[in-house]
Scaffold this active site. Structure first.
Site, PDB file in Angstrom:
ATOM      1  N   LYS A 161       0.705  -1.285   0.022  1.00 58.53           N
ATOM      2  CA  LYS A 161       0.289   0.156  -0.002  1.00 58.53           C
ATOM      3  C   LYS A 161       0.786   1.190  -0.104  1.00 58.53           C
ATOM      4  O   LYS A 161       0.570   2.251  -0.769  1.00 58.53           O
ATOM      5  CB  LYS A 161      -1.142  -0.132   1.280  1.00 58.53           C
ATOM      6  CG  LYS A 161      -1.649   1.324   1.449  1.00 58.53           C
ATOM      7  CD  LYS A 161      -2.641   1.639   0.601  1.00 58.53           C
ATOM      8  CE  LYS A 161      -2.990   3.130   0.452  1.00 58.53           C
ATOM      9  NZ  LYS A 161      -3.895   3.544  -0.345  1.00 58.53           N
ATOM     10  N   CYS A 188      -4.264  11.249   1.018  1.00 65.29           N
ATOM     11  CA  CYS A 188      -3.381  10.156   1.052  1.00 65.29           C
ATOM     12  C   CYS A 188      -1.957  10.296   0.893  1.00 65.29           C
ATOM     13  O   CYS A 188      -1.302   9.486   1.765  1.00 65.29           O
ATOM     14  CB  CYS A 188      -3.775   9.016  -0.019  1.00 65.29           C
ATOM     15  SG  CYS A 188      -5.780   8.874   0.235  1.00 65.29           S
TER      16      CYS A 188
END
Ligand code: UGA
Length: 453
Positions: free
Chosen positions: A217, A273
């Site tokens: 991720k 993010c």
């Protein structure tokens, strides 16, 4: 069909819940905020995400999706529990895990042989951390046999429903193969593209270890953010040498080893993010007493883009104080109303602090809570009224169709700073505006050449 609990109904949780119901599972969403819960139960999504409302309504209508505030009911109604709570950046760069910890503690008293799936972006090693919290808070660790699987999300805001249903890959990581089988089964309709509206392009399912999945991720976001910072650094070089970064990006992007995506130069990346995840990865590396110079540079290049934008305006206007500046686009990217770490908002703040009068237009955003001095109007031409300069800060499609002559007539100055390289410089200049792009030195160079000819 599996019985699934989804904890948290922000962007990620609501998309996960609605999409899993769409592909045939029976889903219960746990939301502790009564106001949000009320909205969702009525089929109202409290934020803008394309296609999501339709899927929530479909799930409620079919009875495959429902929402509750009750952790006990969530656990009773599910075999697999997706943790989708927020993990915002803490002060030191590390994600704030309070919501994840609270959620785990509220679920633990009801745990049996559930499989917990961490969908929230959590620091590497969090699978183990979650396992320990659940073990400690479970009623009787001797009989509670549960597992933890990491399943990172790669959803882009604005296209999250599409990204969930048609992913390039699905990553699941755990040291318990039986738990991986359960989660692989949850994803079977998506991996096989067997659901209404599937496009037949089967994604790759990657089964791996917990820490590897968690690292994947961070690696994905760090690479994408670094790619943008790379092209933005190239943009500065293009300005120096008289080259055009948009053509450089097209040419290098045609090399399949490089690829054309995420090579759009501009005022830099934002959102909830990239910055958070890069900082979290740097913080992880710090914990091991070592350094991640490339990641630090990606962050620094991005921050520098914002100050360069203000500097470009200062250079062309000479003074900022008292100037009217219009900003087109506030959200951190098109297709969303999300203002988290939005470059436009940061730049607006810097301009206001420098004494400018800033008016913004965004197709969706009507309010920036922590910037009361920012005037927001609902028409781009009104935003440009008597402006000395216009800054295009978000790459909304609709800006490309603006009538540049009409824009010029509304302005008192003539500067257009195209922070997303949306416009054809020649078209802007033929409307009587002075064009500044990002890394488009070649245009000035070509004109300088033709003048002297
Ligand atoms: C990003 C990732 O793309 C997703 O894969 C990931 O799941 C998500 O973060 C997350 O971790 O949850 P998102 O933040 O929604 O998704 O937005 P992006 O589409 O990646 O854009 C991020 C920023 O980069 C925007 O400000 C955009 O304007 C900027 N950008 C993007 C550029 O400046 N240039 C480009 O070429 C592409």
């Amino acid at each position: 069909m599996r019985r699934i609990g989804v904890v948290g109904s922000g962007y990620v949780g609501t998309v996960v819940a609605a999409c899993l119901a769409h592909v045939g599972h029976e889903v219960i969403g746990l939301e502790v905020d009564p106001e949000k819960l009320g909205c969702l139960a009525r089929g109202e999504v409290p934020f803008f995400e394309s296609g999501l409302r339709e899927l929530v309504l479909e799930g409620l209508g079919s009875g495959r999706l429902r929402f509750t505030h009750d952790p006990a009911e969530t656990m009773r109604s599910s075999q697999v529990v997706f943790l989708c709570v927020g993990t915002p950046s803490g002060g030191d760069g590390r994600p704030d895990m309070t919501a994840a910890e609270n959620a785990a503690r509220s679920l633990a008293p009801h745990v049996e042989d559930h499989v917990f799936v961490t969908k929230s972006t959590v620091p590497i090693g969090s699978g183990q951390w979650l396992q320990s919290i659940l073990e400690d808070a479970a009623p009787d660790p001797a009989w509670a046999s549960f597992s933890v699987v990491s399943n990172p999300e790669f959803l882009r805001e604005g296209t999250a429903v599409h990204d969930f249903l048609h992913p390039d890959r699905v990553v699941i990581g755990s040291d318990d193969p039986a738990a991986l089988d359960v989660v692989a089964d949850v994803y079977a309709p998506i991996v096989d593209q067997f659901f209404p509206g599937s496009n037949g392009r089967r994604p790759t399912l990657i089964r791996t270890g917990q820490a590897t999945a968690e690292t994947i991720k961070y690696a994905a976001n760090a690479f994408l953010a670094t790619k943008i910072s790379f092209i933005n650094e190239l943009a500065s070089i293009c300005e120096l040498v008289g080259a055009d970064v948009t053509e450089v990006a097209t040419a290098i992007g045609l090399d399949h080893r490089i690829g054309s995506a995420f090579l759009r130069a501009g005022i830099g990346w934002g959102g909830s993010c990239f910055g958070k995840d890069l900082r979290a990865l740097v913080a992880t590396v710090d914990e091991y007493g070592t350094d991640a110079p490339l990641l630090r540079a990606a962050i620094e290049v991005n921050e520098r883009r914002r100050s360069l934008t203000v500097e470009t305006l200062r250079r062309s206007l000479k003074t900022i104080r008292g100037r009217r500046i219009a900003i087109f686009g506030l959200a951190f990217k098109p297709g969303t109303d999300d203002l988290r770490d939005a470059p436009a908002v940061d730049i607006a703040r810097r301009l206001l602090n420098a004494g400018a009068l800033v008016t913004a237009y965004d197709p969706i955003v009507r309010n920036v809570a922590d910037l009361p001095m920012l005037r927001i109007v609902d028409d781009p031409y009104d935003a440009a009224d008597r402006a000395d300069a216009v800054l295009v800060a978000t790459e909304w499609e609709e800006f490309v169709g603006l009538d540049l002559d009409a824009l010029r007539r509304r302005m008192r100055g003539g500067i257009l700073l195209d922070g997303r390289n949306l416009f054809d410089p020649a078209a802007v200049e033929s409307a009587g505006l002075t064009y500044h792009g990002v890394g488009r030195g070649a245009r000035r160079h070509a004109r300088a050449g033709s003048h002297s000819a």
